[in-house]
Write an enzyme that holds these catalytic residues in place. Structure first.
Site, PDB file in Angstrom:
ATOM      1  N   HIS A  17       0.765  -1.354   0.006  1.00  8.28           N
ATOM      2  CA  HIS A  17       0.002   0.019  -0.006  1.00  8.28           C
ATOM      3  C   HIS A  17       0.830   1.239   0.052  1.00  8.28           C
ATOM      4  CE1 HIS A  17      -2.905  -2.672   2.450  1.00  8.28           C
ATOM      5  NE2 HIS A  17      -3.510  -2.548   1.259  1.00  8.28           N
ATOM      6  N   LYS A  41     -16.251  -8.787   6.023  1.00  9.01           N
ATOM      7  CA  LYS A  41     -15.680  -9.665   6.661  1.00  9.01           C
ATOM      8  C   LYS A  41     -15.071  -8.848   8.041  1.00  9.01           C
ATOM      9  CE  LYS A  41     -12.135  -7.932   2.872  1.00  9.01           C
ATOM     10  NZ  LYS A  41     -11.276  -8.011   2.171  1.00  9.01           N
ATOM     11  N   ARG A  90      -1.628  -5.747  -8.468  1.00  7.64           N
ATOM     12  CA  ARG A  90      -0.272  -6.687  -8.272  1.00  7.64           C
ATOM     13  C   ARG A  90      -0.169  -7.741  -9.367  1.00  7.64           C
ATOM     14  NH1 ARG A  90      -2.820  -8.155  -2.312  1.00  7.64           N
ATOM     15  NH2 ARG A  90      -4.495  -8.292  -3.932  1.00  7.64           N
ATOM     16  N   SER A 128      -2.521  -7.893   2.845  1.00 11.25           N
ATOM     17  CA  SER A 128      -2.732  -7.973   4.245  1.00 11.25           C
ATOM     18  C   SER A 128      -3.130  -9.104   4.619  1.00 11.25           C
ATOM     19  CB  SER A 128      -3.975  -6.746   4.669  1.00 11.25           C
ATOM     20  OG  SER A 128      -3.721  -5.680   4.127  1.00 11.25           O
TER      21      SER A 128
END
Ligand code: PNS
Length: 163
Positions: A17, A41, A90, A128
């Protein structure tokens, strides 16, 4: 004045990030990091903790601010009068998800532009979720987290173990 929103869960902020935030801060006059309040979540860190970790990690970047939002991103952006979203890509595996999200956001508000930045290869495998998993299992990857974030993550996992 070019202002961009960098949205996400940031549970917690990683060097992946940070790489996007630092590069985006050179492209835009202002970058607003918008932390999603509830992603469906259950996050490891509360909203306040995620915002605080981002504030500490970006303290050296004067054009970066931290905010939070719930509900639709485009509605938040409408309120803030911002029409640019920055996202990090990514790998090819991110593409389909990000592509459909960009198209849906465009459908919801035609003025929205999504700008994709390719993550530096050293962070291409980083998320993460993976960080939380390896730290919970006792491994360390200090170069993948802002220093302060790593300390807080270790403390958080310890505190959960003791419950
Ligand atoms: O870090 P994440 O979890 O990948 O971030 C995803 C995020 C917050 C960018 C995305 O879930 C989002 O924008 N959520 C807000 C709800 C919304 O606007 N949904 C419509 C997008 S198609």
């Amino acid at each position: 004045m070019k202002i961009a929103v960098y949205p996400g869960s940031f549970d917690p902020v990683t060097m992946g990030h940070m790489n996007i935030i630092e590069r985006a801060s050179k492209l835009f006059d202002e970058v607003v990091i918008a932390v999603l309040v509830n992603s469906g979540k259950t996050p490891l860190f509360s909203l306040e903790e995620r915002v605080e970790l981002l504030k500490i990690a970006t303290a050296h970047l004067p054009s970066v601010t931290i905010d939070s939002f719930s509900g639709l991103l485009v509605e938040y952006m409408d309120k803030k009068k911002i029409n640019i979203i920055v996202k990090g890509l990514r790998a090819v595996t991110d593409f389909e998800y990000e592509y459909s999200m960009a198209l849906m956001n465009k459908k919801l508000n035609h003025n929205i532009e999504t700008v994709f930045m390719i993550t530096e290869d050293k962070y291409a495998f980083l998320s993460s979720s993976k960080i939380k998993e390896i730290y919970k299992l006792g491994a360390r990857a200090s170069d993948l987290l802002p220093p302060h974030t790593e300390d807080i993550l270790i403390k958080k996992i310890e505190s959960l173990k003791n419950k």
